[in-house]
Design a protein around this motif. Structure first.
Motif, PDB file in Angstrom:
ATOM      1  N   ASN A  64      -8.974 -12.554   4.348  1.00 14.22           N
ATOM      2  CA  ASN A  64     -10.129 -11.904   3.733  1.00 14.22           C
ATOM      3  C   ASN A  64     -11.354 -11.923   4.639  1.00 14.22           C
ATOM      4  OD1 ASN A  64      -8.660 -11.211   1.473  1.00 14.22           O
ATOM      5  ND2 ASN A  64      -9.310 -12.988   0.300  1.00 14.22           N
ATOM      6  N   TYR A  65     -11.374 -12.819   5.601  1.00 15.69           N
ATOM      7  CA  TYR A  65     -12.471 -12.869   6.572  1.00 15.69           C
ATOM      8  C   TYR A  65     -12.120 -12.181   7.887  1.00 15.69           C
ATOM      9  CZ  TYR A  65     -15.321 -15.783   3.605  1.00 15.69           C
ATOM     10  OH  TYR A  65     -16.085 -16.236   2.566  1.00 15.69           O
ATOM     11  N   ALA A  66     -10.953 -11.553   7.947  1.00 18.80           N
ATOM     12  CA  ALA A  66     -10.537 -10.853   9.170  1.00 18.80           C
ATOM     13  C   ALA A  66     -11.472  -9.678   9.443  1.00 18.80           C
ATOM     14  CB  ALA A  66      -9.101 -10.365   9.037  1.00 18.80           C
ATOM     15  N   SER A  67     -11.852  -9.517  10.695  1.00 16.44           N
ATOM     16  CA  SER A  67     -12.762  -8.432  11.058  1.00 16.44           C
ATOM     17  C   SER A  67     -12.014  -7.166  11.474  1.00 16.44           C
ATOM     18  CB  SER A  67     -13.695  -8.891  12.188  1.00 16.44           C
ATOM     19  OG  SER A  67     -12.931  -9.280  13.313  1.00 16.44           O
ATOM     20  N   THR A  68     -10.698  -7.241  11.525  1.00 15.58           N
ATOM     21  CA  THR A  68      -9.884  -6.070  11.863  1.00 15.58           C
ATOM     22  C   THR A  68      -8.869  -5.832  10.747  1.00 15.58           C
ATOM     23  OG1 THR A  68      -8.259  -7.412  13.039  1.00 15.58           O
ATOM     24  CG2 THR A  68     -10.086  -6.534  14.341  1.00 15.58           C
ATOM     25  N   GLY A  69      -8.261  -4.669  10.786  1.00 14.53           N
ATOM     26  CA  GLY A  69      -7.249  -4.336   9.799  1.00 14.53           C
ATOM     27  C   GLY A  69      -5.986  -5.153  10.003  1.00 14.53           C
ATOM     28  N   PHE A  70      -5.153  -5.193   8.972  1.00 15.16           N
ATOM     29  CA  PHE A  70      -3.883  -5.918   9.062  1.00 15.16           C
ATOM     30  C   PHE A  70      -2.895  -5.366   8.046  1.00 15.16           C
ATOM     31  CE2 PHE A  70      -6.577  -8.467   6.216  1.00 15.16           C
ATOM     32  CZ  PHE A  70      -5.809  -8.444   5.065  1.00 15.16           C
ATOM     33  N   ARG A  71      -1.658  -5.692   8.248  1.00 13.62           N
ATOM     34  CA  ARG A  71      -0.590  -5.431   7.290  1.00 13.62           C
ATOM     35  C   ARG A  71       0.167  -6.733   7.099  1.00 13.62           C
ATOM     36  NH1 ARG A  71      -2.668  -1.137   7.121  1.00 13.62           N
ATOM     37  NH2 ARG A  71      -1.838   0.946   7.275  1.00 13.62           N
ATOM     38  N   VAL A  72       0.294  -7.179   5.872  1.00 17.44           N
ATOM     39  CA  VAL A  72       1.107  -8.341   5.550  1.00 17.44           C
ATOM     40  C   VAL A  72       2.399  -7.805   4.966  1.00 17.44           C
ATOM     41  CG1 VAL A  72       1.293 -10.445   4.176  1.00 17.44           C
ATOM     42  CG2 VAL A  72      -0.926  -9.754   5.093  1.00 17.44           C
ATOM     43  N   CYS A  73       3.504  -8.086   5.623  1.00 22.13           N
ATOM     44  CA  CYS A  73       4.816  -7.603   5.187  1.00 22.13           C
ATOM     45  C   CYS A  73       5.594  -8.781   4.606  1.00 22.13           C
ATOM     46  CB  CYS A  73       5.578  -6.998   6.359  1.00 22.13           C
ATOM     47  SG  CYS A  73       4.700  -5.615   7.108  1.00 22.13           S
ATOM     48  N   GLU A 103      -7.686  -9.460  -0.354  1.00 24.19           N
ATOM     49  CA  GLU A 103      -8.504  -8.279  -0.616  1.00 24.19           C
ATOM     50  C   GLU A 103      -8.015  -7.144   0.278  1.00 24.19           C
ATOM     51  OE1 GLU A 103     -12.457  -9.707   0.165  1.00 24.19           O
ATOM     52  OE2 GLU A 103     -12.314 -11.207  -1.427  1.00 24.19           O
ATOM     53  N   THR A 104      -7.582  -6.066  -0.354  1.00 28.33           N
ATOM     54  CA  THR A 104      -7.014  -4.951   0.401  1.00 28.33           C
ATOM     55  C   THR A 104      -7.938  -3.738   0.355  1.00 28.33           C
ATOM     56  OG1 THR A 104      -5.774  -4.181  -1.528  1.00 28.33           O
ATOM     57  CG2 THR A 104      -4.650  -5.700  -0.041  1.00 28.33           C
ATOM     58  N   ASN A 105      -7.756  -2.886   1.346  1.00 26.45           N
ATOM     59  CA  ASN A 105      -8.436  -1.598   1.414  1.00 26.45           C
ATOM     60  C   ASN A 105      -7.589  -0.688   2.295  1.00 26.45           C
ATOM     61  OD1 ASN A 105      -9.083  -2.102   4.165  1.00 26.45           O
ATOM     62  ND2 ASN A 105     -11.013  -3.078   3.587  1.00 26.45           N
ATOM     63  N   GLU A 106      -8.174   0.376   2.776  1.00 28.97           N
ATOM     64  CA  GLU A 106      -7.423   1.333   3.588  1.00 28.97           C
ATOM     65  C   GLU A 106      -6.837   0.702   4.852  1.00 28.97           C
ATOM     66  OE1 GLU A 106      -8.854   5.251   5.744  1.00 28.97           O
ATOM     67  OE2 GLU A 106      -9.096   5.385   3.553  1.00 28.97           O
ATOM     68  N   ASP A 107      -7.534  -0.279   5.435  1.00 24.91           N
ATOM     69  CA  ASP A 107      -7.101  -0.904   6.686  1.00 24.91           C
ATOM     70  C   ASP A 107      -6.448  -2.274   6.498  1.00 24.91           C
ATOM     71  OD1 ASP A 107      -8.085   1.190   8.305  1.00 24.91           O
ATOM     72  OD2 ASP A 107     -10.104   0.361   8.148  1.00 24.91           O
ATOM     73  N   LYS A 108      -6.539  -2.810   5.310  1.00 23.94           N
ATOM     74  CA  LYS A 108      -5.988  -4.137   5.037  1.00 23.94           C
ATOM     75  C   LYS A 108      -5.020  -4.018   3.862  1.00 23.94           C
ATOM     76  CE  LYS A 108     -10.135  -6.429   6.728  1.00 23.94           C
ATOM     77  NZ  LYS A 108     -11.152  -7.451   6.482  1.00 23.94           N
ATOM     78  N   LYS A 109      -3.738  -4.219   4.150  1.00 34.31           N
ATOM     79  CA  LYS A 109      -2.715  -3.964   3.133  1.00 34.31           C
ATOM     80  C   LYS A 109      -1.698  -5.093   3.041  1.00 34.31           C
ATOM     81  CE  LYS A 109      -2.948   1.033   3.545  1.00 34.31           C
ATOM     82  NZ  LYS A 109      -3.739   1.282   2.393  1.00 34.31           N
ATOM     83  N   VAL A 110      -1.136  -5.230   1.848  1.00 32.60           N
ATOM     84  CA  VAL A 110      -0.011  -6.125   1.600  1.00 32.60           C
ATOM     85  C   VAL A 110       1.148  -5.236   1.163  1.00 32.60           C
ATOM     86  CG1 VAL A 110       0.893  -8.004   0.181  1.00 32.60           C
ATOM     87  CG2 VAL A 110      -1.506  -8.018   0.899  1.00 32.60           C
ATOM     88  N   GLN A 111       2.278  -5.361   1.845  1.00 34.66           N
ATOM     89  CA  GLN A 111       3.442  -4.536   1.526  1.00 34.66           C
ATOM     90  C   GLN A 111       4.644  -5.447   1.249  1.00 34.66           C
ATOM     91  OE1 GLN A 111       2.887  -2.185   5.283  1.00 34.66           O
ATOM     92  NE2 GLN A 111       3.423  -0.508   3.900  1.00 34.66           N
ATOM     93  N   PHE A 112       5.445  -5.031   0.266  1.00 40.05           N
ATOM     94  CA  PHE A 112       6.664  -5.752  -0.079  1.00 40.05           C
ATOM     95  C   PHE A 112       7.863  -4.915   0.319  1.00 40.05           C
ATOM     96  CE2 PHE A 112       3.550  -7.749  -2.740  1.00 40.05           C
ATOM     97  CZ  PHE A 112       3.928  -9.069  -2.730  1.00 40.05           C
TER      98      PHE A 112
END
Length: 85
Positions: free
Chosen positions: A29-38, A72-81
């Protein structure tokens, strides 16, 4: 000469998995860049797959649901299953 290695494994509890999820989510949640958690829906390793000694649907389910809830997700920060068959 042979080398013998002893390894001790232990399964995390539901409460421990809640704490792990909080720790991971806090960092992301404090990451300054986008990410994907798979995340894999049926476990995070071969050891905790259904029918194996470390299988615990409540423990794994808690980790996955808490990560999804807390990150906390948004367009650049996502959690995918993913479901691997």
């Amino acid at each position: 000469s042979a080398v013998f290695v002893q390894v001790s494994l232990m399964r995390t509890t539901v409460d421990e998995n809640k704490k792990f999820a909080e720790f991971i989510a806090h960092k992301l949640n404090y990451a300054s860049t986008g990410f994907r958690v798979c995340l894999l829906q049926k476990g995070v390793s071969a050891l905790d797959a259904s029918g194996n000694p470390f299988y615990d649907s409540d423990g794994t389910g808690t980790l996955l649901s808490e990560l999804q809830r807390l990150i906390e997700t948004n367009e650049d920060k996502k959690v995918q299953f993913f479901l691997i068959i």
